[in-house]
Design a protein around this motif. Sequence first.
Motif, PDB file in Angstrom:
ATOM      1  N   UNK A   1       0.818  -1.209   0.000  1.00 33.57           N
ATOM      2  CA  UNK A   1       0.000   0.000   0.000  1.00 33.57           C
ATOM      3  C   UNK A   1       0.861   1.272   0.000  1.00 33.57           C
ATOM      4  N   UNK A   2       2.131   1.146  -0.353  1.00 37.93           N
ATOM      5  CA  UNK A   2       3.031   2.304  -0.348  1.00 37.93           C
ATOM      6  C   UNK A   2       2.477   3.392  -1.275  1.00 37.93           C
ATOM      7  N   UNK A   3       2.818   4.629  -0.970  1.00 40.04           N
ATOM      8  CA  UNK A   3       2.335   5.756  -1.760  1.00 40.04           C
ATOM      9  C   UNK A   3       3.496   6.690  -2.073  1.00 40.04           C
ATOM     10  N   UNK A   4       3.284   7.558  -3.041  1.00 35.47           N
ATOM     11  CA  UNK A   4       4.249   8.603  -3.379  1.00 35.47           C
ATOM     12  C   UNK A   4       3.623   9.941  -3.012  1.00 35.47           C
ATOM     13  N   UNK A   5       4.441  10.839  -2.565  1.00 34.17           N
ATOM     14  CA  UNK A   5       3.956  12.170  -2.203  1.00 34.17           C
ATOM     15  C   UNK A   5       4.061  13.091  -3.414  1.00 34.17           C
ATOM     16  N   UNK A   6       3.176  14.063  -3.458  1.00 33.45           N
ATOM     17  CA  UNK A   6       3.177  15.047  -4.537  1.00 33.45           C
ATOM     18  C   UNK A   6       2.939  16.429  -3.955  1.00 33.45           C
ATOM     19  N   UNK A   7       3.477  17.409  -4.622  1.00 30.50           N
ATOM     20  CA  UNK A   7       3.293  18.788  -4.178  1.00 30.50           C
ATOM     21  C   UNK A   7       1.881  19.262  -4.513  1.00 30.50           C
ATOM     22  N   UNK A   8       1.492  20.354  -3.892  1.00 31.66           N
ATOM     23  CA  UNK A   8       0.189  20.954  -4.152  1.00 31.66           C
ATOM     24  C   UNK A   8       0.027  21.249  -5.641  1.00 31.66           C
ATOM     25  N   UNK A   9       1.048  21.816  -6.261  1.00 33.69           N
ATOM     26  CA  UNK A   9       0.979  22.184  -7.672  1.00 33.69           C
ATOM     27  C   UNK A   9       0.743  20.961  -8.551  1.00 33.69           C
ATOM     28  N   UNK A  10       1.438  19.880  -8.248  1.00 36.20           N
ATOM     29  CA  UNK A  10       1.291  18.668  -9.051  1.00 36.20           C
ATOM     30  C   UNK A  10      -0.117  18.090  -8.910  1.00 36.20           C
ATOM     31  N   UNK A  11      -0.647  18.110  -7.709  1.00 32.30           N
ATOM     32  CA  UNK A  11      -2.008  17.606  -7.504  1.00 32.30           C
ATOM     33  C   UNK A  11      -3.013  18.480  -8.250  1.00 32.30           C
ATOM     34  N   UNK A  12      -2.842  19.792  -8.167  1.00 32.95           N
ATOM     35  CA  UNK A  12      -3.764  20.697  -8.838  1.00 32.95           C
ATOM     36  C   UNK A  12      -3.736  20.498 -10.353  1.00 32.95           C
ATOM     37  N   UNK A  13      -2.564  20.210 -10.900  1.00 30.94           N
ATOM     38  CA  UNK A  13      -2.456  19.981 -12.342  1.00 30.94           C
ATOM     39  C   UNK A  13      -3.139  18.683 -12.763  1.00 30.94           C
ATOM     40  N   UNK A  14      -3.379  17.786 -11.814  1.00 30.13           N
ATOM     41  CA  UNK A  14      -3.996  16.508 -12.128  1.00 30.13           C
ATOM     42  C   UNK A  14      -5.495  16.563 -12.333  1.00 30.13           C
ATOM     43  N   UNK A  15      -6.130  17.654 -11.946  1.00 28.12           N
ATOM     44  CA  UNK A  15      -7.570  17.777 -12.152  1.00 28.12           C
ATOM     45  C   UNK A  15      -7.838  18.063 -13.621  1.00 28.12           C
ATOM     46  N   UNK A  16      -8.753  17.319 -14.183  1.00 33.07           N
ATOM     47  CA  UNK A  16      -9.104  17.484 -15.588  1.00 33.07           C
ATOM     48  C   UNK A  16     -10.354  18.356 -15.678  1.00 33.07           C
ATOM     49  N   UNK A  17     -10.335  19.330 -16.587  1.00 37.39           N
ATOM     50  CA  UNK A  17     -11.533  20.142 -16.751  1.00 37.39           C
ATOM     51  C   UNK A  17     -12.665  19.298 -17.327  1.00 37.39           C
ATOM     52  N   UNK A  18     -13.865  19.530 -16.802  1.00 38.26           N
ATOM     53  CA  UNK A  18     -15.032  18.784 -17.269  1.00 38.26           C
ATOM     54  C   UNK A  18     -16.248  19.698 -17.283  1.00 38.26           C
ATOM     55  N   UNK A  19     -17.196  19.349 -18.118  1.00 37.93           N
ATOM     56  CA  UNK A  19     -18.467  20.064 -18.186  1.00 37.93           C
ATOM     57  C   UNK A  19     -19.558  19.018 -18.127  1.00 37.93           C
TER      58      UNK A  19
END
Length: 153
Positions: A121-139
């Motif tokens: 169950x190991x995980x990798x950490x990401x910065x705030x900026x990287x997480x924010x870039x991961x959101x995909x725009x949707x309508x």
Amino acid sequence: MSEVNTETLLAAIQDGESWMARFTGKEYNKAYQDYRTQYGPLFREAALAGGGEEIAALAEVLLDGLAEGWARQKPWNRSLAMLSSKQMIVCFLSPMLMEDPVCVPLEKKLREGWAARWPKEAYKAASLEKIQKGFRPAFLGIPLPFMENSDEE
């Protein structure tokens, strides 16, 4: 570290339902800022309270507390509780700790301790900026094409 502080720090991970409900492209930044305002000073204070060995001990206390919390769950809820804790760590706690140089060693010890205890169950950490870039725009739930990365496709 006092019991109240440990309980409060654990709550930052275990009481994630309301935080994860705000993990959307529109609300995440505000939720993250609220989370950082509420818990950032507490984690900073805890990290400053001790040096290297104390930070490792704090990470172990937090991981022990998480494991104890999962053990109190009904057997069929344990994996979901673990997943919820992992989501909180990845989405809110780790980015917050990575922003503060004082807390970076705590983030590293938590991640290493988690991987040692639960390697599958190991995980990798990401910065705030990287997480924010991961959101995909949707309508209306339909993903919209990216305009920024069109040359990378």
